[in-house]
Motif scaffolding. Sequence first.
Motif, PDB file in Angstrom:
ATOM      1  N   TYR A   1       0.894  -1.492   0.388  1.00 56.80           N
ATOM      2  CA  TYR A   1      -0.002  -0.087   0.139  1.00 56.80           C
ATOM      3  C   TYR A   1       1.138   1.447  -0.330  1.00 56.80           C
ATOM      4  CZ  TYR A   1      -4.266  -3.166   0.971  1.00 56.80           C
ATOM      5  OH  TYR A   1      -5.662  -3.877   0.778  1.00 56.80           O
ATOM      6  N   GLY A   2       2.097   1.279  -0.970  1.00 59.19           N
ATOM      7  CA  GLY A   2       3.044   2.654  -1.685  1.00 59.19           C
ATOM      8  C   GLY A   2       3.628   2.893   0.143  1.00 59.19           C
ATOM      9  N   GLY A   3       4.332   1.123   0.964  1.00 60.16           N
ATOM     10  CA  GLY A   3       4.583   1.473   1.803  1.00 60.16           C
ATOM     11  C   GLY A   3       6.971   1.801   1.364  1.00 60.16           C
ATOM     12  N   THR A   4       6.638   0.506   0.478  1.00 63.13           N
ATOM     13  CA  THR A   4       7.962   0.909  -0.032  1.00 63.13           C
ATOM     14  C   THR A   4       8.672   2.262  -1.042  1.00 63.13           C
ATOM     15  OG1 THR A   4       7.714   0.057  -2.754  1.00 63.13           O
ATOM     16  CG2 THR A   4       8.085  -1.234  -1.031  1.00 63.13           C
ATOM     17  N   GLN A   5       7.718   2.839  -1.346  1.00 62.51           N
ATOM     18  CA  GLN A   5       7.936   4.370  -2.313  1.00 62.51           C
ATOM     19  C   GLN A   5       8.010   5.749  -0.710  1.00 62.51           C
ATOM     20  OE1 GLN A   5       8.386   4.713  -5.037  1.00 62.51           O
ATOM     21  NE2 GLN A   5       8.001   2.349  -4.690  1.00 62.51           N
ATOM     22  N   ARG A   6       6.525   5.347  -0.093  1.00 59.15           N
ATOM     23  CA  ARG A   6       6.327   6.684   0.558  1.00 59.15           C
ATOM     24  C   ARG A   6       7.380   7.113   1.922  1.00 59.15           C
ATOM     25  NH1 ARG A   6       0.618   5.096  -0.456  1.00 59.15           N
ATOM     26  NH2 ARG A   6       0.893   7.226  -1.945  1.00 59.15           N
TER      27      ARG A   6
END
Length: 258
Positions: free
Chosen positions: A145-150
């Motif tokens: 849910y976007g953890g690697t990016q944010r």
Amino acid sequence: MMTYQHLLIHDNGYIRRITVAREAKLNALSKATLTELNNAIGDALATAAIRGIVLTGAGDKAFVAGADIAEFAGLNSEEGRALAQDGQTRVFNLIHHANKPIVAAINGYALGGGLELALACHIRVAVTHAKLGLPEVSLGLIPGYGGTQRLTQLVGRGRALEMILTGDMVTAEQALEYGILNHVVESTELLAKAEGILHRMTARSQTAVAGAIRAVNASLGSNDQGFETEINEFGRCFGTSDFSEGVAAFLEKRKPNF
């Protein structure tokens, strides 16, 4: 105002507090909870009288302790990919790109999807006893849910890889030092601190606030490819024996054997 099964809604002047209220499940993000969050956040953003949102969890143990892993069991890679795509579009990106400031008031554990929920918010305030982490690798998964990016945007590649690849939790003080958190406060001060920050923002020009959010988000560049890669890799995990073992071990409350 709509009524919700898994959320509590409370208005304080220009500020709406949305509380994930599944305390017995440590406020885990079930599909139903994500659907309600989509509705509640969309409603708050569409309500002219609301100028800012606080997102928090019920009780003093957990903000959100992750996704509801029992719902993951038995999904194949295409279904896993759809799960991540759907959650990203309907909740996490909705928060990230909201034109009103959203503050995460982290009242306890923020793990996996729970930390990703906080990362999508514009600002994060946590209690001193909060623990934060992305433990997905222990399930044979990656954050979806976007953890690697944010997380990488906030703390840089080295810190992000250490947290994601070990799956270890960090304390509130460490998270503050890393730049994940804006503030750490005592439990009794959490909501006052979160709302205090928003009160200062709601006193400003709302068109300027919305414009500033868009401009800051634009500084992150177009990393659609990064999110797309994460969603694809997350889905791919669902087809592996490691995933089957990781979820089985979690549900059976034992250590996985990878």
